[in-house]
Design a protein around this motif. Structure first.
Motif, short mmCIF file in Angstrom:
data_model
loop_
_atom_site.label_atom_id
_atom_site.label_comp_id
_atom_site.label_asym_id
_atom_site.label_seq_id
_atom_site.Cartn_x
_atom_site.Cartn_y
_atom_site.Cartn_z
N ALA A 68 0.82 -1.21 0.00
CA ALA A 68 0.00 0.00 0.00
C ALA A 68 0.86 1.26 0.00
CB ALA A 68 -0.93 0.01 1.21
N ASP A 108 3.84 3.70 -1.34
CA ASP A 108 4.63 4.00 -2.51
C ASP A 108 5.15 5.43 -2.38
OD1 ASP A 108 2.56 5.77 -3.28
OD2 ASP A 108 1.60 4.26 -4.55
N HIS A 136 2.65 7.82 -1.40
CA HIS A 136 1.98 7.50 -0.13
C HIS A 136 2.97 6.87 0.84
CE1 HIS A 136 -1.08 7.36 -3.36
NE2 HIS A 136 -1.86 7.95 -2.47
N LEU A 162 0.73 6.53 5.88
CA LEU A 162 -0.68 6.20 5.75
C LEU A 162 -1.36 6.11 7.11
CD1 LEU A 162 -0.41 3.32 3.10
CD2 LEU A 162 -1.15 5.68 2.67
N GLU A 169 -6.50 4.85 5.52
CA GLU A 169 -5.87 4.82 4.20
C GLU A 169 -5.23 3.46 3.94
OE1 GLU A 169 -4.62 9.55 3.97
OE2 GLU A 169 -3.28 8.09 4.91
N LEU A 170 -4.59 2.92 4.96
CA LEU A 170 -3.95 1.61 4.84
C LEU A 170 -4.99 0.54 4.53
CD1 LEU A 170 -1.18 0.23 5.08
CD2 LEU A 170 -1.66 -0.13 7.50
N ARG A 229 -7.98 1.02 3.12
CA ARG A 229 -8.56 1.24 1.80
C ARG A 229 -7.60 0.81 0.68
NH1 ARG A 229 -9.18 6.09 2.32
NH2 ARG A 229 -7.52 6.96 1.06
N ARG A 230 -6.33 1.16 0.80
CA ARG A 230 -5.38 0.86 -0.27
C ARG A 230 -5.03 -0.63 -0.32
NH1 ARG A 230 -2.64 4.49 -2.94
NH2 ARG A 230 -0.68 3.27 -2.87
N SER A 231 -5.10 -1.32 0.80
CA SER A 231 -4.80 -2.75 0.82
C SER A 231 -6.04 -3.61 0.64
CB SER A 231 -4.12 -3.12 2.14
OG SER A 231 -5.00 -2.91 3.23
N GLU A 232 -7.22 -2.96 0.72
CA GLU A 232 -8.50 -3.66 0.60
C GLU A 232 -8.67 -4.70 1.71
OE1 GLU A 232 -8.77 -5.19 -3.36
OE2 GLU A 232 -9.08 -3.21 -4.25
#
Length: 287
Positions: free
Chosen positions: A30, A32, A35, A38, A42-43, A45-48
């Protein structure tokens, strides 16, 4: 590390959900360059991964040192993960041999010296030397660069297996950030020239005018395993001087890695400069 969210079944994968190692890797992925820090939301959401599971996994990663959590509650990549990554043999031995020659180039140019390897369909920057007076660039150690529109990328792509080249050329490629389509036919001609010349010079106009000069690095099996480049502002850049300097440094690194065929091919044909070096006028290339 056992699965936190699913009951353990001996000898089998959990009856539902991904293995915990996959979820942990998803958390790490997650992050980059855009980003680097996080929040939990956010962590998640980005990792699902659901927030409760993300928190438990992230807490375990913090305990191990792969992640760190600040007083504001935000997560960042931990130092221990960098320590482990620094042991990667492809980068470690290469960097040790290349660094003295990279320093020599840095002292001469006072700009950026890049060392990259191919990882999948991208180039990964394993080292960068820069001086205080060097022009601003977006590249950072560990960052990924496109193969089709950077100096190091063109060198690595030119020496990749033919099947891989065909796969890349079959894709709809564009130069970033200009969103200019890449001609597959023109790119194929450029790659052929890079192989013949043993050197690529790329001119980029955005986000600012620059010139990058790149050369291949060979290992003891005479395979191209890396690319070395110099990146300088276009104003005042002398590619006639930079080309031989980069080529000489790349050959020295190659010899240090056991190559006995590091002299490079003779230039032949194509649109090259007076010294036989490939020059690419590319508004979306660099590195």
């Amino acid at each position: 590390m056992e699965n936190i969210d699913s009951p353990r079944v001996r000898g089998r994968r959990p009856p539902q959900g991904d293995p915990v190692v996959d979820r942990a890797l998803a958390l790490l992925a997650a992050f980059d360059v855009r980003h680097p820090s996080l929040s939990l939301a956010e962590l998640s959401r980005r990792s699902e991964i659901p927030p409760s599971s993300a928190l438990r996994l992230a807490s375990r990663l913090v305990e191990w040192g792969a992640l760190e959590r600040g007083a504001d509650g935000r997560f960042v990549v931990g130092l221990r993960l960098w320590e482990v990554a620094a042991l990667a043999p492809r980068a470690r031995g290469l960097r040790q041999v290349a660094l003295p020659y990279m320093r020599d180039l840095s002292e001469v140019t006072r700009q950026h010296i890049l060392l990259a390897v191919r990882e999948g369909d991208e180039a990964v920057l394993v080292e960068r030397l820069s001086t205080q007076r060097a022009m601003p660039v977006l590249y950072y150690v560990g960052g990924r660069l496109p193969l089709h529109s950077t100096g190091v990328g063109l060198v690595l792509l030119a020496h990749a297996p033919a099947e891989f080249q065909d796969e890349v050329l079959a894709r709809p490629l564009v130069h970033e950030p200009e969103k200019i389509p890449v001609s597959a036919a023109a790119l194929r001609r450029t790659l052929a020239q890079v192989r013949r010349d043993g050197l690529a010079i790329v001119h980029r106009q955005a986000p600012r005018p620059l010139v990058t000069v790149a050369a291949p690095i060979f290992d003891g099996d005479e395979q191209v395993i890396a690319a070395l480049s110099v990146l300088v502002p276009e104003e005042g850049a002398d590619s006639r001087a930079l080309g031989p300097a980069v080529r000489t440094a790349a050959r020295a690194v190659s010899r240090g890695l056991g190559s006995s065929a590091a002299l490079g091919p003779d230039p032949a044909g194509g649109r090259t400069d007076a010294d036989g070096r490939t020059e690419v006028d590319d508004p979306g290339a660099g590195g």
